[in-house]
Scaffold this active site. Structure first.
Site, mmCIF file in Angstrom:
data_model
loop_
_atom_site.group_PDB
_atom_site.id
_atom_site.type_symbol
_atom_site.label_atom_id
_atom_site.label_comp_id
_atom_site.label_asym_id
_atom_site.label_seq_id
_atom_site.Cartn_x
_atom_site.Cartn_y
_atom_site.Cartn_z
ATOM 1 C CG HIS A 1 -1.693 -1.092 1.575
ATOM 2 N ND1 HIS A 1 -1.256 -2.189 2.254
ATOM 3 C CD2 HIS A 1 -2.995 -1.324 1.301
ATOM 4 C CE1 HIS A 1 -2.240 -3.051 2.390
ATOM 5 N NE2 HIS A 1 -3.311 -2.555 1.805
ATOM 6 C CG ASP B 1 1.860 -1.175 3.415
ATOM 7 O OD1 ASP B 1 1.135 -0.836 4.365
ATOM 8 O OD2 ASP B 1 1.527 -2.040 2.574
ATOM 9 C CG MET C 1 -0.938 -6.058 -6.283
ATOM 10 S SD MET C 1 -1.083 -5.397 -4.606
ATOM 11 C CE MET C 1 -1.687 -6.826 -3.705
ATOM 12 C CD GLU D 1 -8.324 -8.167 -1.163
ATOM 13 O OE1 GLU D 1 -7.402 -7.495 -1.696
ATOM 14 O OE2 GLU D 1 -8.224 -8.671 -0.034
ATOM 15 C CE LYS E 1 -12.107 -8.707 5.695
ATOM 16 N NZ LYS E 1 -11.013 -8.026 6.384
ATOM 17 C CD GLU F 1 -7.677 -12.003 2.059
ATOM 18 O OE1 GLU F 1 -7.184 -10.995 1.523
ATOM 19 O OE2 GLU F 1 -7.827 -12.133 3.291
ATOM 20 C CG HIS G 1 -11.539 -11.336 2.073
ATOM 21 N ND1 HIS G 1 -11.144 -10.271 1.318
ATOM 22 C CD2 HIS G 1 -10.805 -11.267 3.221
ATOM 23 C CE1 HIS G 1 -10.215 -9.581 1.962
ATOM 24 N NE2 HIS G 1 -9.990 -10.177 3.119
ATOM 25 C CG ASP H 1 -4.960 -10.895 -1.512
ATOM 26 O OD1 ASP H 1 -4.085 -10.751 -2.386
ATOM 27 O OD2 ASP H 1 -5.482 -9.948 -0.900
ATOM 28 C CG ASP I 1 -9.606 -10.556 7.897
ATOM 29 O OD1 ASP I 1 -9.266 -11.599 7.318
ATOM 30 O OD2 ASP I 1 -9.216 -9.425 7.570
ATOM 31 C CG ASP J 1 -5.703 -11.668 7.163
ATOM 32 O OD1 ASP J 1 -6.383 -12.092 6.219
ATOM 33 O OD2 ASP J 1 -5.684 -10.470 7.495
ATOM 34 C CG ASP K 1 -3.687 -10.013 2.353
ATOM 35 O OD1 ASP K 1 -2.999 -9.562 3.297
ATOM 36 O OD2 ASP K 1 -4.765 -9.514 2.010
HETATM 37 C C1 GCO Z 1 -7.875 -7.279 4.540
HETATM 38 C C2 GCO Z 1 -7.509 -7.243 3.076
HETATM 39 C C3 GCO Z 1 -6.277 -6.448 2.793
HETATM 40 C C4 GCO Z 1 -6.110 -6.201 1.309
HETATM 41 C C5 GCO Z 1 -5.003 -5.245 1.104
HETATM 42 C C6 GCO Z 1 -4.598 -5.082 -0.324
HETATM 43 O O1 GCO Z 1 -8.738 -8.073 4.865
HETATM 44 O O2 GCO Z 1 -7.315 -6.518 5.331
HETATM 45 O O3 GCO Z 1 -7.356 -8.564 2.643
HETATM 46 O O4 GCO Z 1 -5.171 -7.101 3.322
HETATM 47 O O5 GCO Z 1 -5.853 -7.361 0.606
HETATM 48 O O6 GCO Z 1 -5.418 -4.012 1.602
HETATM 49 O O7 GCO Z 1 -5.527 -4.407 -0.992
HETATM 50 MN MN MN Z 2 -6.468 -9.290 0.905
HETATM 51 MN MN MN Z 3 -8.131 -10.026 4.105
#
Ligand code: GCO
Ligand code: MN
Ligand code: MN
Length: 398
Positions: free
Chosen positions: A61, A64, A95, A188, A190, A224, A227, A252, A262, A264, A294
């Site tokens: 991002h 970041d 990306m 993307e 979610k 993802e 998600h 992702d 979430d 991850d 991700d």
């Molecule tokens: C989340 C998202 C993020 C995006 C990221 C890239 O659930 O926080 O998955 O990690 O993928 O902002 O766009």
């Molecule tokens: Mn993501």
């Molecule tokens: Mn995510």
């Protein structure tokens, strides 16, 4: 690092990590960071570690790398140092994306905010972030609308919100065309978190939205694992739809228990069978994109644990790829699949294309007596699935 280990990641595997993934300090809604917050020095150190363990690149991002309030001179200095570190390590940036969720200005959305000033600021920030992505060589630009949603449905007309979303993506497509940028957009989806409900909650919903844009050819998907699993859905099916439509521009990879917050988690650490069928799909169709993770390390981990997390994501992908090979070489599994897919050419020819003759045949001549045995015939899926389980557990194949 042991040499000769066939699961050792190499750049040719095209594994990538977000700066926000290995940089994740382990903060959660209930607890403070357990690891240091990332800065340029730690990012540079991590580039070295990632190169050493075989990653191909990193994604980011805007914030970041460049702080939200950095001056132009500061931005240029940071970007120059980052580029030098990329050059030194050989890592790429395939990306890039925009942070349209952390700053309080985005508390009620960015592209779908009711406030035109907030929407304008989101465009301003995204154009600058696209410039940065292009400068770093990114070919894919991700849009994750984490704040594009509601808790209070009285506050936003959802039809108007979609129109605003579309207007912004159209504007940004034109921005890229106008500047001669080759970059493609990947949307993307979610279902929720951080908003109570996020617009365009699933990959399928996002896909339908793409075809309403002015430049649908420039825009694809970034599905993802977590998600789709948060919504209780089958991720491979979502990815297959994107792939079949030619819209899988990015992915992702992570892991997640169904219908939870979430998480991850490290790729493959939950739902190993689902992860296997995902890798199988990507590999069977020779999907050319980056295998991007991700995810982030457990909150229990220190920086060595984060390295283990990165290595674990990549190794599990490669091990599952090896299992895919075994699946294709397993005579018993393949014999079952051949039988299941034996087909019936004359009948399938009649179904493949409508004609009055084909319709007449299927309506008047073909009927229940032709399929009656199918109602009671077992399909052998218990055996098939058990073979897959045994293959995954390592007691079949070589
Ligand atoms: C989340 C998202 C993020 C995006 C990221 C890239 O659930 O926080 O998955 O990690 O993928 O902002 O766009
Ligand atoms: Mn993501
Ligand atoms: Mn995510």
């Amino acid at each position: 690092m042991s040499t000769g280990d066939r699961f050792q990641p190499v750049p040719e595997d095209h594994f990538t990590f977000g700066l926000w993934t290995f940089g994740n300090p382990g903060r959660d809604p209930f607890g403070d960071p357990v690891r240091p917050l990332p800065n340029l020095e730690s990012i540079k150190r991590w580039l070295g570690i990632l190169a050493e363990i075989g990653a191909y690149g990193v994604n980011l991002h805007d914030n970041d790398l460049v702080p939200f309030d950095a001056s132009a001179a500061e931005r240029d200095r940071i970007v120059a140092e980052f580029k030098k570190a990329l050059k030194d390590t050989g890592l790429k940036v395939p990306m890039a994306t925009t942070n349209l969720f952390s700053h309080p200005i985005f508390k009620d959305g960015a592209f779908t905010s009711n406030d035109p000033k907030v929407r304008a600021f989101a465009l301003h920030k995204t154009m600058r972030a696209i410039d940065l992505g292009v400068e770093l060589g990114a070919q894919v630009y991700v849009f994750w609308g984490g704040r594009e949603g509601t808790e209070v449905d009285a506050s936003k007309d959802p039809v108007t919100a979609l129109k605003r979303y579309r207007e912004c993506i159209n504007f940004l497509c034109e921005y890229c065309i106008d500047n001669g940028y080759q970059i493609k957009f990947a949307l993307e989806a979610k279902p929720n978190e951080p908003r109570g409900d996020i617009f365009l909650a699933t990959t399928g919903a996002m896909l339908a939205f793409i075809y309403t844009l002015d430049h649908p050819d420039m825009v694809g998907l970034n599905p993802e694992v977590a998600h789709e699993h948060m919504a209780g859905l089958n991720f491979s099916h979502a990815v297959a739809q994107a792939l079949e439509a030619g819209k899988l521009f990015h992915i992702d990879l992570n892991a997640q228990k169904l219908c939870r917050f979430d998480q991850d988690l490290r790729f493959g650490s939950e739902d190993l069978k689902g992860a296997f069928f995902l890798v199988k799909l990507l590999e069977d169709y020779n999907w050319p994109g980056m295998r991007h993770f991700d995810a982030h390390a457990y909150r229990t981990e220190d920086l060595d644990g984060v390295r283990d997390f990165c290595l674990g994501c990549m190794r599990t992908y490669k091990i599952l790829k090896e299992k895919v090979r075994q699946f294709h070489e397993d005579e018993e599994i393949q014999a079952i699949l051949r039988e299941l897919n034996a087909g019936d050419e004359p009948l399938e020819t009649r179904m493949a294309q409508y004609s009055r003759a084909n319709a007449t045949y299927l309506r008047d001549q073909f009927g229940y007596s032709d399929v009656a045995d199918r109602a009671t015939r077992g399909l052998g899926y218990e055996r098939l699935d058990q073979l897959v389980i045994e293959l995954l557990l390592g007691v079949r194949g070589s």
